[in-house]
Motif scaffolding. Structure first.
Motif, short mmCIF file in Angstrom:
data_model
loop_
_atom_site.label_atom_id
_atom_site.label_comp_id
_atom_site.label_asym_id
_atom_site.label_seq_id
_atom_site.Cartn_x
_atom_site.Cartn_y
_atom_site.Cartn_z
N ALA A 20 -0.08 -10.80 4.12
CA ALA A 20 -0.95 -10.04 5.03
C ALA A 20 -0.33 -9.94 6.42
N LEU A 21 0.22 -11.05 6.92
CA LEU A 21 0.86 -11.02 8.24
C LEU A 21 2.08 -10.10 8.23
N LEU A 24 0.93 -6.52 8.31
CA LEU A 24 0.45 -6.11 9.64
C LEU A 24 1.61 -5.82 10.59
N TRP A 33 5.11 -10.39 16.79
CA TRP A 33 3.99 -11.33 16.81
C TRP A 33 3.95 -12.11 18.12
N LEU A 56 -2.08 -1.35 15.41
CA LEU A 56 -2.44 -2.58 14.70
C LEU A 56 -3.92 -2.61 14.32
N THR A 57 -4.79 -2.31 15.27
CA THR A 57 -6.23 -2.51 15.05
C THR A 57 -6.89 -1.35 14.33
N ARG A 60 -3.31 -0.32 10.71
CA ARG A 60 -2.78 -1.33 9.77
C ARG A 60 -3.83 -2.37 9.37
N ALA A 61 -4.62 -2.83 10.31
CA ALA A 61 -5.59 -3.89 9.97
C ALA A 61 -6.58 -3.44 8.89
N VAL A 64 -4.74 -3.23 5.51
CA VAL A 64 -4.43 -4.54 4.91
C VAL A 64 -5.69 -5.17 4.34
N THR A 297 -1.27 -5.88 -1.76
CA THR A 297 -0.88 -5.72 -0.35
C THR A 297 0.65 -5.62 -0.23
#
Length: 340
Positions: A20-21, A24, A33, A56-57, A60-61, A64, A297
């Motif tokens: 998951a990381l 992202l 990061w 990101l928000t 991608r978030a 994911v 994922t």
């Protein structure tokens, strides 16, 4: 053996977090990061740029999160159906749940959405109804003298898949250009249309399926001994079938509503885990959910980076892996039958 099994779940949970990381942070625009930690006030590193924070928000978030939920639901549903039918070839896609749900959703898209309900509510409801009807039809055709015949069930599932595919093809032929572009999404499967709004509508259904199926693990373990033996142990087999089918159809239909058809996840993951965790559904169901979340994922990460900036449909990737795996299962079953 016992300490290995909880350890296996812990390893799978760690794998989910790592993938998951990575999903992202990785993409056509890579994110640091250290910069994210700076954005959250956790370090003195310069924060993400405003466009990186939005990427990101807002993109991608949710993608994911949707991949994790759908992968977990499909894999756990596959494990539950294989336990319910006591057949390693049982899968929501093989027995027609996915194709029935997709046909209903495509019909709604082509015919038109009812104006009284939000689109993201109509599509899950239509998918659920289609998946449920397809499942009932398959189970009705497979029932002979009050018992489910597994070979008949699989053949009936293949027939339902063929009919649903024909229906989708016909609807695609009659669709206008706008609907046809939308249908392409359903035919190949993708997480590309995910957003927080879509998640808001389907996440409760996906989570409900994920939470309720493990509650049937003990009864599914008893069913491994046979229906008569499970009945002697106090399991109401017919009620168990209805409950498991309900939670499977609910989760799979909600998945199809937001991602289209993504096949073979529910077939591959339970088989891989039985080699490590064994057939105990108390471990197999949550383990399948974790591994399914990680694999889907990771597959989505490959789908959007292998041919960047173009995106490969994730259904193509899962079919490339799942098709040969399905043939391998058939070959192993044939060899065992020849040796018997």
């Amino acid at each position: 053996m016992f300490p290995r099994r909880p350890l296996g779940l812990a390893v799978l949970a760690s794998l989910v977090v790592i993938i998951a990381l990575a999903a992202l942070a990785t993409g056509p625009v890579s994110l640091s990061w250290r910069a994210l930690a700076g954005s959250l006030g956790l370090s003195a590193h310069p924060p993400l740029q405003p466009y990186e924070w939005s990427l990101l928000t807002q993109i991608r978030a949710p993608r994911v999160v949707l991949g994790l939920l759908v992968g977990a639901v499909l894999a756990q549903a596959g494990a539950a159906m294989q336990g319910l039918f006591r057949n390693p070839l049982a899968d929501p896609g093989v027995v027609g749940v996915s194709s029935g749900a997709a046909l209903a959703a495509v019909a709604v898209i082509v015919v038109g959405l009812p104006q009284a309900l939000p689109p993201m509510l109509v599509l899950p409801l239509a998918s659920f109804a289609g998946g449920w009807l397809a499942t009932l039809l398959v189970m009705r055709l497979a029932r002979v003298d009050g018992a489910l015949r597994m070979a008949t069930l699989l053949l009936a599932g293949l027939a339902i898949n063929a009919i649903a595919s024909a229906g989708i093809g016909f609807l695609a032929h009659t669709a206008d250009d706008t609907a046809l572009r939308t249908l392409t999404f359903w035919l190949f499967g993708s997480l590309g249309r995910s957003g927080w709004t879509e998640l808001l509508w389907v996440a409760p259904l996906l989570l409900l399926s994920l939470v309720m199926l493990p509650s049937q693990a003990g009864a599914l373990n008893a069913l491994l001994l046979g229906e008569s033996e499970a009945g002697h142990l106090g399991v109401n087999v017919e009620r168990l079938k209805r409950r498991v089918t309900l939670w499977v159809v609910l989760g799979v239909a909600a998945s199809v509503a937001v991602t289209g058809i993504i096949g073979f996840v529910g077939l591959i993951v339970p088989h891989l885990l039985r080699l490590v965790l064994g057939p105990d559904h108390r471990l197999l169901l949550p383990g399948s959910a974790l591994l399914g979340a990680a694999l889907l994922t990771a597959g989505d990460l490959l789908a959007r980076t292998l041919m960047a900036p173009a995106e490969l449909p994730i259904g193509v990737l899962t079919a490339l892996v799942g098709g040969p795996f399905f043939l391998l299962l058939l070959a192993r079953g044939r060899d065992r039958a020849a040796l018997a």
